[in-house]
Motif scaffolding. Structure first.
Motif, PDB file in Angstrom:
ATOM      1  N   LYS A   2       0.928  -0.794   0.068  1.00 62.87           N
ATOM      2  CA  LYS A   2       0.466   0.080   0.029  1.00 62.87           C
ATOM      3  C   LYS A   2       0.651   1.203   0.091  1.00 62.87           C
ATOM      4  O   LYS A   2       1.770   1.424   0.916  1.00 62.87           O
ATOM      5  CB  LYS A   2      -0.982  -0.139   1.376  1.00 62.87           C
ATOM      6  CG  LYS A   2      -1.575   0.629   1.824  1.00 62.87           C
ATOM      7  CD  LYS A   2      -2.542   0.139   2.643  1.00 62.87           C
ATOM      8  CE  LYS A   2      -1.642   0.274   4.548  1.00 62.87           C
ATOM      9  NZ  LYS A   2      -3.315   0.242   5.426  1.00 62.87           N
ATOM     10  N   PRO A   3       0.740   2.381  -0.618  1.00 63.58           N
ATOM     11  CA  PRO A   3       1.033   3.566  -0.645  1.00 63.58           C
ATOM     12  C   PRO A   3       1.496   4.096   0.563  1.00 63.58           C
ATOM     13  O   PRO A   3       0.400   4.341   0.950  1.00 63.58           O
ATOM     14  CB  PRO A   3       0.822   4.555  -1.873  1.00 63.58           C
ATOM     15  CG  PRO A   3      -0.075   3.545  -2.787  1.00 63.58           C
ATOM     16  CD  PRO A   3      -0.248   2.497  -1.833  1.00 63.58           C
ATOM     17  N   VAL A   4       2.213   4.742   0.937  1.00 60.83           N
ATOM     18  CA  VAL A   4       2.589   5.704   1.192  1.00 60.83           C
ATOM     19  C   VAL A   4       0.579   6.540   2.162  1.00 60.83           C
ATOM     20  O   VAL A   4       0.202   6.537   2.853  1.00 60.83           O
ATOM     21  CB  VAL A   4       3.305   6.730   2.095  1.00 60.83           C
ATOM     22  CG1 VAL A   4       3.302   7.679   3.012  1.00 60.83           C
ATOM     23  CG2 VAL A   4       3.960   5.947   1.778  1.00 60.83           C
ATOM     24  N   ASN A   5       0.335   7.476   1.261  1.00 58.38           N
ATOM     25  CA  ASN A   5      -0.610   8.241   1.512  1.00 58.38           C
ATOM     26  C   ASN A   5      -1.628   7.276   1.880  1.00 58.38           C
ATOM     27  O   ASN A   5      -2.795   7.514   1.100  1.00 58.38           O
ATOM     28  CB  ASN A   5      -1.112   8.866   0.508  1.00 58.38           C
ATOM     29  CG  ASN A   5      -0.814   8.694  -0.787  1.00 58.38           C
ATOM     30  OD1 ASN A   5      -0.418   7.439  -1.283  1.00 58.38           O
ATOM     31  ND2 ASN A   5      -0.514   9.865  -1.643  1.00 58.38           N
ATOM     32  N   ASP A   6      -2.027   5.588   1.102  1.00 57.50           N
ATOM     33  CA  ASP A   6      -3.402   5.217   1.544  1.00 57.50           C
ATOM     34  C   ASP A   6      -3.702   4.782   2.361  1.00 57.50           C
ATOM     35  O   ASP A   6      -3.099   3.781   3.279  1.00 57.50           O
ATOM     36  CB  ASP A   6      -3.733   4.136  -0.005  1.00 57.50           C
ATOM     37  CG  ASP A   6      -4.465   2.925  -0.316  1.00 57.50           C
ATOM     38  OD1 ASP A   6      -5.119   2.782  -1.319  1.00 57.50           O
ATOM     39  OD2 ASP A   6      -5.312   3.838   0.290  1.00 57.50           O
ATOM     40  N   PHE A   7      -4.361   5.059   3.324  1.00 59.58           N
ATOM     41  CA  PHE A   7      -4.609   5.503   4.783  1.00 59.58           C
ATOM     42  C   PHE A   7      -6.337   4.010   4.384  1.00 59.58           C
ATOM     43  O   PHE A   7      -6.355   3.374   5.822  1.00 59.58           O
ATOM     44  CB  PHE A   7      -4.776   6.323   5.325  1.00 59.58           C
ATOM     45  CG  PHE A   7      -4.190   6.945   5.530  1.00 59.58           C
ATOM     46  CD1 PHE A   7      -3.743   8.122   5.191  1.00 59.58           C
ATOM     47  CD2 PHE A   7      -2.460   6.338   6.424  1.00 59.58           C
ATOM     48  CE1 PHE A   7      -2.589   9.308   5.202  1.00 59.58           C
ATOM     49  CE2 PHE A   7      -1.670   7.451   6.633  1.00 59.58           C
ATOM     50  CZ  PHE A   7      -1.613   8.267   5.328  1.00 59.58           C
ATOM     51  N   ARG A   8      -6.776   3.437   4.006  1.00 57.98           N
ATOM     52  CA  ARG A   8      -7.798   2.666   3.503  1.00 57.98           C
ATOM     53  C   ARG A   8      -6.971   1.036   4.567  1.00 57.98           C
ATOM     54  O   ARG A   8      -6.113   0.589   3.686  1.00 57.98           O
ATOM     55  CB  ARG A   8      -8.358   2.429   2.744  1.00 57.98           C
ATOM     56  CG  ARG A   8      -8.975   3.887   1.666  1.00 57.98           C
ATOM     57  CD  ARG A   8      -9.362   3.459   0.529  1.00 57.98           C
ATOM     58  NE  ARG A   8      -8.384   3.629  -0.481  1.00 57.98           N
ATOM     59  CZ  ARG A   8      -8.501   3.371  -1.896  1.00 57.98           C
ATOM     60  NH1 ARG A   8     -10.097   2.989  -2.192  1.00 57.98           N
ATOM     61  NH2 ARG A   8      -7.759   2.887  -2.853  1.00 57.98           N
ATOM     62  N   ARG A  13      -9.787  -1.140   0.744  1.00 59.56           N
ATOM     63  CA  ARG A  13      -9.592  -1.036  -0.456  1.00 59.56           C
ATOM     64  C   ARG A  13      -9.792  -1.856  -1.526  1.00 59.56           C
ATOM     65  O   ARG A  13     -10.040  -1.612  -2.511  1.00 59.56           O
ATOM     66  CB  ARG A  13      -7.586  -1.466  -0.711  1.00 59.56           C
ATOM     67  CG  ARG A  13      -7.108   0.345  -0.364  1.00 59.56           C
ATOM     68  CD  ARG A  13      -5.823  -0.511  -0.353  1.00 59.56           C
ATOM     69  NE  ARG A  13      -4.845  -1.107  -0.856  1.00 59.56           N
ATOM     70  CZ  ARG A  13      -4.348  -2.097  -0.387  1.00 59.56           C
ATOM     71  NH1 ARG A  13      -3.992  -2.677   1.436  1.00 59.56           N
ATOM     72  NH2 ARG A  13      -3.265  -3.153  -1.291  1.00 59.56           N
TER      73      ARG A  13
END
Lengths: 130, 126
Positions: A2-8, A13
């Motif tokens: 998961k990329p750093v800015n995806d907080f799901r 997701r």
């Protein structure tokens, strides 16, 4: 990963929850079609009104001019695109649950594209026909 | 999901007086829907014209009837309102005119422009 800015969460997701990735593009396209429609609508509104009378022949000869034919084509295509996008926003606001909303959006899009094709056909037939 | 709660809801639209800006906003949405239907009808008019004199004759008869004229008038009114208010929206998109006084003034100008454009179009047409 998961990329750093995806907080799901992983489930979120997988379900596709959260903000739509094409929201910016959608919004831009709505504004761009709106800007294009300003001259197109003014041309159409005043152009049709200034025809001496509306008959098949008057319309056909008005559309013989390449400029008028192209403006008419662009008007139909761009206004229907703008309208389909607008209807989508309205359905997203008012139609629940998901399946009914999806059906509403798809039906309006199918109708929109069909009318686009019908409109292009009719304008070309008037412009290029006998 | 859909609303399943059967408890009574506090009335809002029936009691609260909507400001001008709010009325203009929902009118923009409503005219948008009317115009979507209107453009579809416009395509059908073009089709009738393209299909030759007979199909045009029936379409022309409808458009000349009182119902046809009412539809056309409603369409032009919606068209010009949505156009003028749409431009007001585009100014907002540029970040201009958010102050309530400016928004209300622009809104009144939009209403005026709508009626003027509609009247001019109909005068030119007739």
């Amino acid at each position: 990963m998961k990329p750093v800015n995806d907080f799901r969460s992983p489930l979120a997701r997988a379900k596709g929850l959260g903000t739509s990735p094409d929201a910016t593009r959608f919004s831009w396209l709505q504004k761009i079609t709106a800007i294009a429609l300003v001259p197109l609508v003014l041309w159409f509104g005043l152009g049709v009104a200034s025809l001496p009378e509306i008959t098949h022949d008057v319309l056909a000869s008005w559309l013989k001019s390449p400029f008028n034919a192209v403006m008419a084509l662009l008007l139909i295509v761009i206004s229907l695109k703008h309208g389909m996008m607008g209807m989508q926003v309205i359905f997203e606001d008012y139609v629940h649950p998901y399946r009914r909303r999806l059906a509403a959006i798809l039906i309006s899009k199918f109708l929109g594209y069909f009318m686009m094709a019908l409109g292009v056909y009719s304008i070309l037939r008037l412009s290029l026909g006998s | 999901m859909s609303w399943n709660d059967k408890r009574p809801m506090s009335p809002h639209l029936q009691v609260y007086k909507l400001p001008l800006t709010a009325k203009l906003s929902i009118l923009h949405r409503a005219t948008g829907v009317v115009l979507f239907i209107g453009v579809i009808l416009l395509v059908l008019v073009l089709l009738a014209a393209a299909n030759g004199p007979q199909s045009w004759a029936s379409m022309h008869a409808f458009l000349s009837s009182w119902l046809g004229k009412l539809v056309l008038f409603g369409f032009t009114l919606s068209l010009y309102y949505h156009l003028c208010n749409g431009i007001r929206h585009l100014f907002w998109d540029m970040g201009k005119g958010f102050d309530l006084n400016d928004a209300e003034k622009a809104g009144k100008f939009v209403i005026l422009a709508t009626f003027l454009l509609t009247i001019v179009t109909w005068l030119v047409a007739l």
